[in-house]
Design a protein around this motif. Sequence first.
Motif, PDB file in Angstrom:
ATOM      1  N   UNK A  94      23.729  19.344  -3.987  1.00 50.22           N
ATOM      2  CA  UNK A  94      24.748  18.375  -3.573  1.00 50.22           C
ATOM      3  C   UNK A  94      24.200  16.985  -3.867  1.00 50.22           C
ATOM      4  N   UNK A  95      24.972  16.180  -4.605  1.00 52.90           N
ATOM      5  CA  UNK A  95      24.516  14.841  -5.004  1.00 52.90           C
ATOM      6  C   UNK A  95      25.194  13.731  -4.222  1.00 52.90           C
ATOM      7  N   UNK A  96      26.345  14.031  -3.640  1.00 51.86           N
ATOM      8  CA  UNK A  96      27.077  13.030  -2.868  1.00 51.86           C
ATOM      9  C   UNK A  96      27.972  13.760  -1.890  1.00 51.86           C
ATOM     10  N   UNK A  97      28.119  13.167  -0.715  1.00 57.08           N
ATOM     11  CA  UNK A  97      28.959  13.801   0.290  1.00 57.08           C
ATOM     12  C   UNK A  97      29.518  12.727   1.216  1.00 57.08           C
ATOM     13  N   UNK A  98      30.807  12.813   1.487  1.00 53.70           N
ATOM     14  CA  UNK A  98      31.468  11.944   2.456  1.00 53.70           C
ATOM     15  C   UNK A  98      32.300  12.853   3.351  1.00 53.70           C
ATOM     16  N   UNK A  99      31.955  12.899   4.608  1.00 55.24           N
ATOM     17  CA  UNK A  99      32.608  13.777   5.577  1.00 55.24           C
ATOM     18  C   UNK A  99      34.128  13.720   5.434  1.00 55.24           C
ATOM     19  N   UNK A 100      34.746  14.883   5.284  1.00 53.31           N
ATOM     20  CA  UNK A 100      36.202  15.053   5.200  1.00 53.31           C
ATOM     21  C   UNK A 100      36.826  14.412   3.962  1.00 53.31           C
ATOM     22  N   UNK A 101      36.002  13.907   3.007  1.00 56.07           N
ATOM     23  CA  UNK A 101      36.549  13.231   1.828  1.00 56.07           C
ATOM     24  C   UNK A 101      36.085  13.817   0.504  1.00 56.07           C
ATOM     25  N   UNK A 102      34.786  14.098   0.360  1.00 62.81           N
ATOM     26  CA  UNK A 102      34.344  14.607  -0.940  1.00 62.81           C
ATOM     27  C   UNK A 102      32.982  15.272  -0.865  1.00 62.81           C
ATOM     28  N   UNK A 103      32.793  16.184  -1.824  1.00 62.72           N
ATOM     29  CA  UNK A 103      31.512  16.847  -2.040  1.00 62.72           C
ATOM     30  C   UNK A 103      31.281  16.837  -3.548  1.00 62.72           C
ATOM     31  N   UNK A 104      30.128  16.355  -3.992  1.00 63.15           N
ATOM     32  CA  UNK A 104      29.791  16.353  -5.417  1.00 63.15           C
ATOM     33  C   UNK A 104      28.501  17.135  -5.599  1.00 63.15           C
ATOM     34  N   UNK A 105      28.341  17.751  -6.782  1.00 61.61           N
ATOM     35  CA  UNK A 105      27.170  18.568  -7.055  1.00 61.61           C
ATOM     36  C   UNK A 105      26.771  18.468  -8.518  1.00 61.61           C
ATOM     37  N   UNK A 106      25.584  18.957  -8.794  1.00 58.29           N
ATOM     38  CA  UNK A 106      25.113  19.123 -10.166  1.00 58.29           C
ATOM     39  C   UNK A 106      24.222  20.355 -10.207  1.00 58.29           C
ATOM     40  N   UNK A 107      24.176  20.995 -11.365  1.00 56.51           N
ATOM     41  CA  UNK A 107      23.263  22.124 -11.527  1.00 56.51           C
ATOM     42  C   UNK A 107      21.874  21.572 -11.806  1.00 56.51           C
ATOM     43  N   UNK A 108      20.886  22.321 -11.409  1.00 51.26           N
ATOM     44  CA  UNK A 108      19.499  21.933 -11.645  1.00 51.26           C
ATOM     45  C   UNK A 108      19.095  22.337 -13.071  1.00 51.26           C
ATOM     46  N   UNK A 109      17.982  21.765 -13.537  1.00 48.77           N
ATOM     47  CA  UNK A 109      17.460  22.079 -14.869  1.00 48.77           C
ATOM     48  C   UNK A 109      17.250  23.591 -15.011  1.00 48.77           C
ATOM     49  N   UNK A 110      17.597  24.128 -16.161  1.00 49.53           N
ATOM     50  CA  UNK A 110      17.402  25.548 -16.425  1.00 49.53           C
ATOM     51  C   UNK A 110      18.615  26.415 -16.124  1.00 49.53           C
ATOM     52  N   UNK A 111      19.747  25.807 -15.794  1.00 55.15           N
ATOM     53  CA  UNK A 111      20.957  26.573 -15.481  1.00 55.15           C
ATOM     54  C   UNK A 111      21.470  27.294 -16.722  1.00 55.15           C
ATOM     55  N   UNK A 112      22.002  28.498 -16.539  1.00 53.86           N
ATOM     56  CA  UNK A 112      22.635  29.215 -17.648  1.00 53.86           C
ATOM     57  C   UNK A 112      23.820  28.422 -18.187  1.00 53.86           C
ATOM     58  N   UNK A 113      24.533  27.758 -17.290  1.00 59.33           N
ATOM     59  CA  UNK A 113      25.646  26.891 -17.661  1.00 59.33           C
ATOM     60  C   UNK A 113      25.443  25.561 -16.945  1.00 59.33           C
ATOM     61  N   UNK A 114      25.037  24.537 -17.688  1.00 63.92           N
ATOM     62  CA  UNK A 114      24.870  23.210 -17.081  1.00 63.92           C
ATOM     63  C   UNK A 114      26.243  22.743 -16.605  1.00 63.92           C
ATOM     64  N   UNK A 115      26.321  22.272 -15.363  1.00 61.92           N
ATOM     65  CA  UNK A 115      27.602  21.847 -14.814  1.00 61.92           C
ATOM     66  C   UNK A 115      27.402  20.827 -13.709  1.00 61.92           C
ATOM     67  N   UNK A 116      28.460  20.104 -13.435  1.00 67.31           N
ATOM     68  CA  UNK A 116      28.497  19.181 -12.307  1.00 67.31           C
ATOM     69  C   UNK A 116      29.957  19.031 -11.928  1.00 67.31           C
ATOM     70  N   UNK A 117      30.187  18.462 -10.770  1.00 68.75           N
ATOM     71  CA  UNK A 117      31.580  18.288 -10.366  1.00 68.75           C
ATOM     72  C   UNK A 117      31.711  17.692  -8.993  1.00 68.75           C
ATOM     73  N   UNK A 118      32.960  17.647  -8.567  1.00 72.13           N
ATOM     74  CA  UNK A 118      33.257  17.135  -7.240  1.00 72.13           C
ATOM     75  C   UNK A 118      34.578  17.704  -6.780  1.00 72.13           C
ATOM     76  N   UNK A 119      34.708  17.819  -5.477  1.00 73.70           N
ATOM     77  CA  UNK A 119      35.980  18.195  -4.874  1.00 73.70           C
ATOM     78  C   UNK A 119      36.318  17.085  -3.890  1.00 73.70           C
ATOM     79  N   UNK A 120      37.544  16.573  -4.015  1.00 66.54           N
ATOM     80  CA  UNK A 120      37.995  15.470  -3.180  1.00 66.54           C
ATOM     81  C   UNK A 120      39.152  15.924  -2.306  1.00 66.54           C
ATOM     82  N   UNK A 121      39.194  15.409  -1.090  1.00 68.08           N
ATOM     83  CA  UNK A 121      40.236  15.725  -0.122  1.00 68.08           C
ATOM     84  C   UNK A 121      40.914  14.418   0.258  1.00 68.08           C
ATOM     85  N   UNK A 122      42.195  14.259  -0.123  1.00 61.29           N
ATOM     86  CA  UNK A 122      42.908  13.007   0.119  1.00 61.29           C
ATOM     87  C   UNK A 122      44.159  13.303   0.953  1.00 61.29           C
TER      88      UNK A 122
END
Length: 191
Positions: A94-122
């Motif tokens: 988890x790279x960023x988090x705001x209670x009841x608003x958003x969660x962001x993440x990134x995969x660590x080095x060596x992932x089979x599929x490099x990815x990152x993202x976020x889910x936002x709640x508005x």
Amino acid sequence: MTEAHDDAPAATSKRRGAADTVTESLTEGQGSSVVARSVTINRPASELYSYFRDFANLSHFMENVIAIEVRDPTHSHWTVKAPAGAKVEWDARVTEEQQDRLIAWTSEHGADVANSGRVEFREAGDRGTVVTVTIAYDPPGGVVGKVIAKMFQREPAIQARRDLRRFKQLMETGEIATPAMNPAQFEEMGL
């Protein structure tokens, strides 16, 4: 002439440059292909956030997730179905988090599929909450791998739409509609 107000999430907006806003929002973002989907769910943002934040819950509505091992509040290990019966794995942070608003993440080095993202709640007033998921990823095998994943219905754009629909069903009704028969129905039919 005044420009009309567009309150759509950047991921779905038709405004010029909206896609750039989406990719810039990914803290420590990894991935060259970007997918974003939104759905309105008739529940409060705090309830949706709490359910989603417990990563162990995600396999209840994410079709391709085999397992998520929560290691601590910010680290987890993911195992996900890939095309042709394969599976891919990665560690996520988890790279960023705001209670009841958003969660962001990134995969660590060596992932089979490099990815990152976020889910936002508005909050969306009487309609509930707009949930927007944005995922950046590097498809295994590049463009060819992306086409194969699409053929097997494992491509993230397809899955994000389906997973959000299942999340909506689960949160609004307590269950996910399926065309499959449950064990009680098999018994009733004598199968």
